[in-house]
Scaffold this motif. Sequence first.
Motif, PDB file in Angstrom:
ATOM      1  N   ASP A  46       1.223  -0.979   0.343  1.00 55.33           N
ATOM      2  CA  ASP A  46       0.298  -0.038   0.084  1.00 55.33           C
ATOM      3  C   ASP A  46       1.117   1.164   0.569  1.00 55.33           C
ATOM      4  OD1 ASP A  46       0.974  -0.742   2.574  1.00 55.33           O
ATOM      5  OD2 ASP A  46      -1.052  -0.126   3.475  1.00 55.33           O
ATOM      6  N   ASP A  49       2.509   1.540  -3.297  1.00 57.32           N
ATOM      7  CA  ASP A  49       1.734   2.237  -3.960  1.00 57.32           C
ATOM      8  C   ASP A  49       1.401   3.910  -4.342  1.00 57.32           C
ATOM      9  OD1 ASP A  49      -0.096   1.992  -6.637  1.00 57.32           O
ATOM     10  OD2 ASP A  49      -2.248   1.197  -5.054  1.00 57.32           O
ATOM     11  N   GLU A  50       1.245   4.229  -3.137  1.00 61.10           N
ATOM     12  CA  GLU A  50       1.081   5.368  -2.414  1.00 61.10           C
ATOM     13  C   GLU A  50       2.510   6.042  -3.218  1.00 61.10           C
ATOM     14  OE1 GLU A  50      -1.561   4.756   1.508  1.00 61.10           O
ATOM     15  OE2 GLU A  50       0.893   5.220   1.629  1.00 61.10           O
ATOM     16  N   ALA A  53       2.431   6.629  -7.191  1.00 58.00           N
ATOM     17  CA  ALA A  53       1.843   7.117  -7.075  1.00 58.00           C
ATOM     18  C   ALA A  53       2.107   8.365  -7.124  1.00 58.00           C
ATOM     19  CB  ALA A  53       0.527   7.488  -7.183  1.00 58.00           C
ATOM     20  N   HIS A  85      -1.618  -6.669  -5.390  1.00 56.25           N
ATOM     21  CA  HIS A  85      -1.921  -4.858  -4.440  1.00 56.25           C
ATOM     22  C   HIS A  85      -2.847  -4.336  -5.703  1.00 56.25           C
ATOM     23  CE1 HIS A  85      -2.840  -2.117  -2.163  1.00 56.25           C
ATOM     24  NE2 HIS A  85      -1.869  -1.461  -2.499  1.00 56.25           N
ATOM     25  N   ASN A  86      -1.847  -4.351  -6.592  1.00 52.93           N
ATOM     26  CA  ASN A  86      -2.453  -2.887  -7.801  1.00 52.93           C
ATOM     27  C   ASN A  86      -1.378  -3.627  -9.434  1.00 52.93           C
ATOM     28  OD1 ASN A  86      -2.583  -1.354  -9.738  1.00 52.93           O
ATOM     29  ND2 ASN A  86      -2.424   0.658  -7.918  1.00 52.93           N
ATOM     30  N   ARG A  89      -0.571  -1.106 -11.881  1.00 52.24           N
ATOM     31  CA  ARG A  89       0.362  -0.461 -11.589  1.00 52.24           C
ATOM     32  C   ARG A  89       1.611  -1.131 -11.156  1.00 52.24           C
ATOM     33  NH1 ARG A  89      -0.053   4.630 -10.037  1.00 52.24           N
ATOM     34  NH2 ARG A  89      -1.118   4.180  -8.299  1.00 52.24           N
TER      35      ARG A  89
END
Length: 282
Positions: A46, A49-50, A53, A85-86, A89
Amino acid sequence: MPLIDAHVHVPLLGTLKPAWLRWARDFGEHGVLEDVWDRAGRPRPDRLDELFAAQGVDVALLFCEYSPKATGTQAFEDLLPIVEHNPVRFRPVANVNPHLHFPLAEELRRQLDLGAAALKLHPVHGGFRCDDAALYPAYHVLEERGVPLVVHCGTSSFPGAANENADPGFLIPVIRDFPGLNVVLAHGGRGWWYDTAAFLALSNDTVWLELSGLPPKRLPEYYARYDLTRLGRKWIFGTDWPGVPGTAANARAVAGLLPDEVARAVLAGNAAKVYAGLRAGE
């Protein structure tokens, strides 16, 4: 502009040699290991990913590496929780070592079936040359499936590195024998092979230069014998994260060297064409 970072490392910290951790601290953003990895040394999907991004990264290609002589073992499976998770991406990249994987093609197929967008070979850390006949079954698999080959073509300062294996010239028979295989030269010939790497890229439609580990402001110096706009059409953006202070800053610096059309290709368009299953930049 869409942005694909084609060269990212997010291993389990406990599987690595101390030199890797020193490299990440010396060249990466301050506190990144404490921010993105938990106390047990596991990456936090998480938070990763942040972070990506916030840096404007649409797709990041995550590397693994089986190089116990140099950096350690970064297993392919360790990437999968991040991808889960993603999956938009994050995409994993396969890795094999002819000294460790038997049969080689079977292990490659296994990793490709789990979603790998490319095969990365690290002859410098793995202790082999990429024209070794033992690797040819893997090249056949890649060509059949339309998946590119990424090769570390540059010097490494890690203890145990066999820098003599980084010469892009060793790939000449591979390029000739597998004309349908895209070959990406990671680190673009770093050290004393910039001219060799650039010549191979300009003289072969299937050869690309990936810019990870190269300070953007020095690219005109490294490739001084070539027209930068022409050569830039064969560049693929990558950072070698976490060994870089900031992805967005690097991307802006690379784009600033080129016309907008070429910059778009470098930052995402070329990678979207070359790597399997990518969409950003199309």
